[in-house]
Design an enzyme around this catalytic site. Structure first.
Site, short mmCIF file in Angstrom:
data_model
loop_
_atom_site.label_atom_id
_atom_site.label_comp_id
_atom_site.label_asym_id
_atom_site.label_seq_id
_atom_site.Cartn_x
_atom_site.Cartn_y
_atom_site.Cartn_z
N SER A 126 0.80 -1.17 0.01
CA SER A 126 0.08 0.04 -0.05
C SER A 126 0.91 1.33 -0.03
CB SER A 126 -0.86 -0.23 1.12
OG SER A 126 -1.72 -1.14 1.15
N HIS A 177 -0.42 4.53 4.02
CA HIS A 177 -1.00 5.16 2.96
C HIS A 177 -0.55 6.88 2.99
CE1 HIS A 177 -4.47 2.04 3.37
NE2 HIS A 177 -3.33 1.53 2.94
#
Length: 205
Positions: A126, A177
């Protein structure tokens, strides 16, 4: 907007780095999905564990980037890579694209190391995926000579949706993220420098 190859062979030829990363994602997931107890120590040796990293096992800043906890985790990240990776690989070139991807993943894992508890463990691409989003966001906002305005609006909307999904995902590493995105944005001005108008300009539709 994003034009992909019509078959697997063409995809591998045009986007070799993206193809290799996708293969590693899938192969690693398949390998560790096998019901073999001998694989458990290898998995434990590769996942990102903050305490182990702090004790010098620095490879754990890299190895989690290609590991995923389940099929849905792997599929979601691989789909994002398949959708958003090829254009950037062609735009930046193989080396710069790989540097962006790995650098974003490492940056996200470093943030996880310093901001989350020692017992925290993590896997997934991610952070690297969000580094691509950071690069796209920079191009959409500041390099209108490279990205047509209507495409810039679409890109920013897609980035916002992905960030929202990341926030709402249970047990997701939101720090990875956000910091992956930040690393991509910080690297973008340096990786997108080219001496002339590149061939990856997105024309108006």
């Amino acid at each position: 907007m994003f034009q992909h190859a019509s078959d697997v062979r063409s995809f591998v030829r045009l986007y070799p780095v993206v193809a290799a990363l996708l293969l590693v994602h899938i192969a690693a997931w398949l390998l560790f999905s096998l019901p073999l107890t001998a694989l458990e120590p290898i998995w434990q040796y590769a996942v990102g564990t903050n305490g182990a990293i702090r004790h010098g096992e620095y490879w754990r800043l890299v190895s989690p980037i290609v590991l995923h906890r389940d099929f849905h985790h792997m599929a979601a990240n691989s789909l994002s890579l398949w959708l958003f990776g090829p254009w950037l690989e062609r735009a930046l070139g193989k080396r710069k694209f790989l540097f962006l991807y790995i650098g974003g993943g490492i940056g996200a894992n470093v943030a996880t190391l310093f901001l989350l508890p020692p017992l925290y463990t993590h896997v997934g691409a991610s952070g690297a995926i969000f580094a691509l989003f950071g690069m796209y966001s920079y191009l959409a906002l500041f390099r209108r000579d490279l990205v047509a305005p209507r495409h810039a609006q679409l890109l920013l909307s897609v980035m916002a949706v992905h960030l929202l999904i990341g926030i709402m995902t249970p047990h997701g590493n939101l720090l990875a993220h956000l910091f992956g995105f930040a690393v991509g944005g910080l690297l973008a001005p340096f990786l997108s420098i080219r001496p002339k108008r590149p061939s990856f300009y997105m024309p108006r539709l």
